[in-house]
Design a protein around this motif. Sequence first.
Motif, mmCIF file in Angstrom:
data_model
loop_
_atom_site.group_PDB
_atom_site.id
_atom_site.type_symbol
_atom_site.label_atom_id
_atom_site.label_comp_id
_atom_site.label_asym_id
_atom_site.label_seq_id
_atom_site.Cartn_x
_atom_site.Cartn_y
_atom_site.Cartn_z
ATOM 1 N N ARG A 127 4.308 16.115 -13.919
ATOM 2 C CA ARG A 127 4.645 15.887 -12.512
ATOM 3 C C ARG A 127 3.888 14.703 -11.906
ATOM 4 O O ARG A 127 4.108 14.377 -10.736
ATOM 5 C CB ARG A 127 4.347 17.147 -11.688
ATOM 6 C CG ARG A 127 5.127 18.379 -12.126
ATOM 7 C CD ARG A 127 5.088 19.470 -11.085
ATOM 8 N NE ARG A 127 3.743 19.855 -10.694
ATOM 9 C CZ ARG A 127 2.990 20.750 -11.332
ATOM 10 N NH1 ARG A 127 3.459 21.353 -12.422
ATOM 11 N NH2 ARG A 127 1.781 21.059 -10.898
ATOM 12 N N VAL A 128 2.998 14.087 -12.682
ATOM 13 C CA VAL A 128 2.214 12.953 -12.176
ATOM 14 C C VAL A 128 3.090 11.705 -12.132
ATOM 15 O O VAL A 128 3.742 11.360 -13.119
ATOM 16 C CB VAL A 128 0.966 12.712 -13.052
ATOM 17 C CG1 VAL A 128 0.246 11.442 -12.626
ATOM 18 C CG2 VAL A 128 0.023 13.909 -12.974
ATOM 19 N N ARG A 129 3.084 11.013 -10.994
ATOM 20 C CA ARG A 129 3.914 9.825 -10.832
ATOM 21 C C ARG A 129 3.103 8.548 -10.635
ATOM 22 O O ARG A 129 3.655 7.445 -10.671
ATOM 23 C CB ARG A 129 4.843 10.016 -9.627
ATOM 24 C CG ARG A 129 5.835 11.163 -9.816
ATOM 25 C CD ARG A 129 6.858 10.829 -10.897
ATOM 26 N NE ARG A 129 7.780 11.926 -11.177
ATOM 27 C CZ ARG A 129 7.635 12.798 -12.158
ATOM 28 N NH1 ARG A 129 6.581 12.709 -12.980
ATOM 29 N NH2 ARG A 129 8.505 13.765 -12.341
ATOM 30 N N CYS A 130 1.805 8.660 -10.443
ATOM 31 C CA CYS A 130 0.976 7.481 -10.191
ATOM 32 C C CYS A 130 0.503 6.845 -11.504
ATOM 33 O O CYS A 130 0.618 7.460 -12.574
ATOM 34 C CB CYS A 130 -0.230 7.869 -9.333
ATOM 35 S SG CYS A 130 -1.357 9.042 -10.135
ATOM 36 N N PRO A 131 -0.036 5.622 -11.470
ATOM 37 C CA PRO A 131 -0.596 5.002 -12.669
ATOM 38 C C PRO A 131 -1.737 5.843 -13.250
ATOM 39 O O PRO A 131 -2.529 6.428 -12.499
ATOM 40 C CB PRO A 131 -1.104 3.650 -12.175
ATOM 41 C CG PRO A 131 -0.312 3.374 -10.938
ATOM 42 C CD PRO A 131 -0.076 4.713 -10.305
ATOM 43 N N VAL A 132 -1.830 5.911 -14.577
ATOM 44 C CA VAL A 132 -2.815 6.760 -15.259
ATOM 45 C C VAL A 132 -3.592 5.955 -16.298
ATOM 46 O O VAL A 132 -3.004 5.222 -17.097
ATOM 47 C CB VAL A 132 -2.125 7.954 -15.967
ATOM 48 C CG1 VAL A 132 -3.140 8.775 -16.768
ATOM 49 C CG2 VAL A 132 -1.405 8.832 -14.953
ATOM 50 N N LEU A 133 -4.920 6.110 -16.273
ATOM 51 C CA LEU A 133 -5.804 5.569 -17.304
ATOM 52 C C LEU A 133 -6.607 6.721 -17.886
ATOM 53 O O LEU A 133 -7.333 7.407 -17.147
ATOM 54 C CB LEU A 133 -6.752 4.520 -16.717
ATOM 55 C CG LEU A 133 -7.850 4.004 -17.655
ATOM 56 C CD1 LEU A 133 -7.255 3.269 -18.851
ATOM 57 C CD2 LEU A 133 -8.819 3.096 -16.889
ATOM 58 N N ALA A 134 -6.475 6.969 -19.182
ATOM 59 C CA ALA A 134 -7.199 8.043 -19.864
ATOM 60 C C ALA A 134 -8.232 7.425 -20.796
ATOM 61 O O ALA A 134 -7.882 6.767 -21.785
ATOM 62 C CB ALA A 134 -6.237 8.930 -20.642
ATOM 63 N N ILE A 135 -9.517 7.631 -20.492
ATOM 64 C CA ILE A 135 -10.624 7.043 -21.249
ATOM 65 C C ILE A 135 -11.292 8.139 -22.073
ATOM 66 O O ILE A 135 -11.517 9.253 -21.582
ATOM 67 C CB ILE A 135 -11.648 6.412 -20.288
ATOM 68 C CG1 ILE A 135 -10.974 5.356 -19.402
ATOM 69 C CG2 ILE A 135 -12.812 5.799 -21.054
ATOM 70 C CD1 ILE A 135 -11.834 4.913 -18.227
ATOM 71 N N HIS A 136 -11.646 7.821 -23.317
ATOM 72 C CA HIS A 136 -12.218 8.841 -24.197
ATOM 73 C C HIS A 136 -13.159 8.185 -25.194
ATOM 74 O O HIS A 136 -12.883 7.100 -25.702
ATOM 75 C CB HIS A 136 -11.098 9.556 -24.953
ATOM 76 C CG HIS A 136 -11.432 10.941 -25.399
ATOM 77 N ND1 HIS A 136 -11.353 12.034 -24.574
ATOM 78 C CD2 HIS A 136 -11.849 11.420 -26.603
ATOM 79 C CE1 HIS A 136 -11.681 13.124 -25.239
ATOM 80 N NE2 HIS A 136 -12.001 12.772 -26.479
ATOM 81 N N GLY A 137 -14.271 8.858 -25.480
ATOM 82 C CA GLY A 137 -15.195 8.371 -26.484
ATOM 83 C C GLY A 137 -14.735 8.724 -27.890
ATOM 84 O O GLY A 137 -14.305 9.851 -28.138
ATOM 85 N N GLU A 138 -14.852 7.792 -28.796
ATOM 86 C CA GLU A 138 -14.466 8.014 -30.187
ATOM 87 C C GLU A 138 -15.211 9.196 -30.802
ATOM 88 O O GLU A 138 -14.657 9.938 -31.620
ATOM 89 C CB GLU A 138 -14.765 6.747 -30.975
ATOM 90 C CG GLU A 138 -14.539 6.841 -32.472
ATOM 91 C CD GLU A 138 -15.110 5.651 -33.215
ATOM 92 O OE1 GLU A 138 -14.607 5.363 -34.319
ATOM 93 O OE2 GLU A 138 -16.064 5.017 -32.700
ATOM 94 N N LEU A 139 -16.467 9.418 -30.376
ATOM 95 C CA LEU A 139 -17.311 10.455 -30.966
ATOM 96 C C LEU A 139 -17.451 11.681 -30.068
ATOM 97 O O LEU A 139 -18.369 12.478 -30.260
ATOM 98 C CB LEU A 139 -18.710 9.878 -31.261
ATOM 99 C CG LEU A 139 -18.739 8.608 -32.113
ATOM 100 C CD1 LEU A 139 -20.173 8.141 -32.320
ATOM 101 C CD2 LEU A 139 -18.043 8.828 -33.450
#
Length: 280
Positions: free
Chosen positions: A215-227
């Motif tokens: 249901r999200v309509r806005c721009p999305v940035l998903a950041i995650h650490g490799e470890l």
Amino acid sequence: MTQIAPAETAAPTAPVAQDHLIPTPRGRLFARSWTPPASEERVGGGGVPILLFHDSLGCVALWRSFPERLAAATGRRVIAYDRLGFGRSDPYPGLLPIDFVAAEAREAVPAICDALGIDGFIACGHSVGGGMGIHTAAALPERCRALVTIAAQAFVEDRTIAGIEVAKAGFQRPEELAKLARYHGDKARWVVDAWTETWLSPVFAEWTVDAARARVRCPVLAIHGELDEYGSPEHPRRIAGTTGTARILAGIGHVPHRECEDDLVELISGFLAGAVPAAG
């Protein structure tokens, strides 16, 4: 809302910090905002503020310098708050409900917006706070202009459970609980149990953010650490989906705002400059 005296800042040109107590039907929430001086606002800054959602053991103080750095870099007001039961907010009245991630968007966020006069905002959450940001963007699409998740979980994974079990064992040692009590006071044991017992419960095993993310309509940035010890890179890919952006930080674990603060601030600032215009 009760205004508290402004907190001290590092220099006259630094963002101005202001503390707040926000009343809700269940108890008062402690919040702190960092507002850049008008002369310090950058191109692409200004506009809607950034609302921070902390992790399962977190609070305003445990964001450390990140909110102030983010405010200075983006030229946007940044607001962090202690969820009910955490930090300097009032104790939580009872057990944490199984739908606590979604409930934050229904109950706390509107109260914060009303108390601080916020119309639109950018949701930015760490770990479970990222899930709360997703639910907030889904529930308040007219207010949420962009979404940033940092080390967020999209579902309950074996790695997530294994990491929580290790942490739970560690908090059986009094010295580890005492470290947490520096930030949560006599609520520290409740904070640990709210995290470990909820996530390790069989009832919670099928939890996901999938329905809310759809249901999200806005721009999305998903950041995650490799470890990241609490989730594989599948989490940011699932959160980003086909419309958002996933960024994997090489050599980084679960707490990017402490492990690589400079890189994180730059990454988020660049994303917001393109995703949310200064007037938006």
